[in-house]
Design a protein around this motif. Structure first.
Motif, PDB file in Angstrom:
ATOM      1  N   GLU A 111     -41.652   3.233  27.397  1.00 46.95           N
ATOM      2  CA  GLU A 111     -40.746   4.373  27.604  1.00 46.95           C
ATOM      3  C   GLU A 111     -41.522   5.680  27.705  1.00 46.95           C
ATOM      4  OE1 GLU A 111     -38.590   1.112  26.722  1.00 46.95           O
ATOM      5  OE2 GLU A 111     -40.106   1.918  25.390  1.00 46.95           O
TER       6      GLU A 111
ATOM      7  N   ILE B 259     -43.345   5.919  31.034  1.00 49.47           N
ATOM      8  CA  ILE B 259     -42.431   6.258  32.140  1.00 49.47           C
ATOM      9  C   ILE B 259     -42.085   7.748  32.098  1.00 49.47           C
ATOM     10  CG2 ILE B 259     -40.058   5.908  32.996  1.00 49.47           C
ATOM     11  CD1 ILE B 259     -40.398   2.951  31.983  1.00 49.47           C
ATOM     12  N   GLN B 260     -41.876   8.241  30.863  1.00 53.60           N
ATOM     13  CA  GLN B 260     -41.529   9.651  30.704  1.00 53.60           C
ATOM     14  C   GLN B 260     -42.678  10.569  31.141  1.00 53.60           C
ATOM     15  OE1 GLN B 260     -38.972   9.903  27.174  1.00 53.60           O
ATOM     16  NE2 GLN B 260     -40.309  11.568  26.636  1.00 53.60           N
TER      17      GLN B 260
ATOM     18  N   GLN C 155     -38.012  -4.824  29.178  1.00 49.32           N
ATOM     19  CA  GLN C 155     -38.066  -3.437  29.621  1.00 49.32           C
ATOM     20  C   GLN C 155     -36.796  -2.993  30.351  1.00 49.32           C
ATOM     21  OE1 GLN C 155     -39.974  -1.098  28.996  1.00 49.32           O
ATOM     22  NE2 GLN C 155     -39.172   0.389  30.413  1.00 49.32           N
ATOM     23  N   SER C 156     -36.271  -3.853  31.232  1.00 49.74           N
ATOM     24  CA  SER C 156     -35.100  -3.462  32.029  1.00 49.74           C
ATOM     25  C   SER C 156     -33.899  -3.172  31.125  1.00 49.74           C
ATOM     26  CB  SER C 156     -34.747  -4.574  33.017  1.00 49.74           C
ATOM     27  OG  SER C 156     -34.577  -5.784  32.309  1.00 49.74           O
TER      28      SER C 156
ATOM     29  N   ARG D 101     -34.041  -2.254  27.941  1.00 47.81           N
ATOM     30  CA  ARG D 101     -34.301  -1.043  27.147  1.00 47.81           C
ATOM     31  C   ARG D 101     -33.961   0.201  27.961  1.00 47.81           C
ATOM     32  NH1 ARG D 101     -40.108  -2.507  24.410  1.00 47.81           N
ATOM     33  NH2 ARG D 101     -40.279  -0.302  24.068  1.00 47.81           N
ATOM     34  N   GLN D 102     -34.394   0.167  29.237  1.00 52.42           N
ATOM     35  CA  GLN D 102     -34.145   1.315  30.109  1.00 52.42           C
ATOM     36  C   GLN D 102     -32.642   1.491  30.336  1.00 52.42           C
ATOM     37  OE1 GLN D 102     -36.964   2.985  30.648  1.00 52.42           O
ATOM     38  NE2 GLN D 102     -35.660   4.614  31.382  1.00 52.42           N
TER      39      GLN D 102
ATOM     40  N   ASN E   6     -30.332   4.712  29.439  1.00 54.62           N
ATOM     41  CA  ASN E   6     -29.551   5.405  30.475  1.00 54.62           C
ATOM     42  C   ASN E   6     -28.074   5.494  30.098  1.00 54.62           C
ATOM     43  OD1 ASN E   6     -31.848   5.735  31.947  1.00 54.62           O
ATOM     44  ND2 ASN E   6     -31.508   3.987  33.290  1.00 54.62           N
TER      45      ASN E   6
END
Length: 413
Positions: free
Chosen positions: A86, A89-90, A281-282, A284-285, A289
């Motif tokens: 995370e 990505i940020q 990961q998908s 978590r994202q 969101n």
């Protein structure tokens, strides 16, 4: 001070203005000039202080003159190592925001996601690579990443990186980069392990200290509930019905605890998402969101998963389990009450967590107010619950087969 005073060039200043920032934060003011001078830096700064821009802007400025690709394609000149997907990505989002008026190319690589698209982007050549340690070493081993041209290495959230057991990986990555390079180390806390790492790899670093780690967020009202372990769920439901409203982040110590609480709250009609290291990961994202976009108003997370995520507009933090590291408490409650807003933190303490409260109060130097008026008060004489195994050994004597296994065996004669 304005960003212009920091000697940043026009394309960067334009991007910063478009992102809606007028003046640099304290960590940016102090760090940017040092990075531009090429010095090694150790910065102690918590999330929410604007530290990503403190290294992103000067790195983009330093690479600005080298942005056009030579004939052999772009080489990785800046490497940012981040402990979680995370955060990585940020950081990439930030770099993309600030570099939009340049030709500098940024990409992010991390585990838990398909490796092929990441390889494709790397083959096209990038200037700035953001990576989690495992995936970075994996791709390096496959000869898909060349770190021979790295000029600046950033270690972000170093304390978390060491807590997650990445110390050997970090040292290895540092050795894979050229000897002559600039290293920037950012850490929210400065435990001995981080100091030790800094001493072994940085050259006469400059220190930047913003927000002493012990200062608990000033805009956060804190309250403590003494409650037995068995009644924590009941207390949580009681407060959600009557007291706590808005966007809420709930912390639990374990992934199992996160899942259990999520199921209970969903059964009780709440809109909830959860967030921990075992989730792909998908998912978590997706959870993040949904929370950010208001589809759910409660997010339950473990500390490692929630570290460094930007969640604005947070009304309350619930410490369902008290953290055993006092600095973690400061991080948790610092999630709310940001950017001039007010926030609330509610902490549930059972008999076996009383010692944690003591060390937290010593660190933040204040007594957390106790709320005694609630339906599930802890009996003052309550002793910590110690779970004992009911098993008293095997009922079968050693070397003897059970009756059942004797029956199952077919004789061969």
């Amino acid at each position: 001070m304005s960003f212009k005073d920091l000697q940043l060039n026009k394309p960067l200043l334009r991007a910063v203005a478009e992102a809606g920032y007028d003046n640099p934060t304290l960590v940016q003011e102090q760090t940017i000039p040092l990075v531009l001078e090429g010095k090694d830096v150790i910065a102690s700064a918590q999330t929410g202080t604007g530290k990503t821009a403190a290294f992103a802007l000067p790195i983009l400025q330093l690479l600005f003159d080298k942005q056009d690709a030579p004939k052999k394609g772009k080489k990785i000149k800046a490497l940012i190592v981040s402990p979680t997907r995370e955060l990585a990505i940020q950081i990439e989002d930030n770099f993309k925001t600030y570099s939009k008026h340049t030709n500098l190319r940024t990409t992010v690589i991390f585990g838990g996601a398909s490796i092929e698209p990441q390889i494709d982007v790397l083959k096209k050549g990038v200037d700035i690579l953001i990576a989690t340690p495992g995936r970075l070493l994996d791709l390096h081993k496959q000869d898909l990443i060349n770190l021979d041209y790295v000029k600046t290495l950033v270690l972000d959230e170093a304390d978390l990186m060491l807590d997650m057991g990445f110390i050997d990986d970090v040292k290895k990555i540092e050795r894979l980069c050229p000897q002559e390079k600039q290293i920037l180390l950012f850490s929210a806390t400065m435990p001995y392990k981080v100091e030790q790492l800094a001493n072994t790899i940085l050259k006469t670093p400059e220190r930047v200290e913003v927000t002493p780690t012990s200062s608990a967020a000033k805009n956060v009202s804190q309250v403590l509930y003494y409650v037995s372990k068995l009644n924590k769920i009941e207390l949580c439901l009681h407060l959600l019905r009557n007291t706590i409203k808005g966007n809420i982040l709930i912390f639990r110590r374990t992934k199992f605890g996160v899942d259990k609480l999520e199921q209970t709250l969903i059964k009780n009609g709440y809109k909830v998402e959860s967030f921990h290291g075992d989730k792909p990961q998908s998912l978590r994202q997706e959870a993040l969101n949904k929370f950010k976009n208001g589809y759910v108003n409660i997010l339950i997370a473990t500390d490692v998963a929630a570290r460094g995520i930007d969640i604005n507009e947070l009304d309350a933090v619930i410490n369902f389990d008290m953290p055993n590291v006092p600095e973690t408490y400061v991080h948790r409650i610092g999630r709310t009450g940001r950017a001039g807003n007010f926030g609330n933190s509610y902490s549930f303490c059972s008999a076996d967590e009383k010692a944690y409260v003591k060390t937290i109060q010593q660190l933040i130097n204040i007594q957390i107010p106790i709320e005694e008026e609630h339906p599930y008060p802890l009996d003052p004489k309550a002793k910590p619950i110690i779970h004992k195994s009911k098993k008293t050994g095997s009922k079968h004597k050693k070397g003897r087969k059970s009756e059942a296994s004797k029956k199952k065996k077919k004789r061969w004669y």
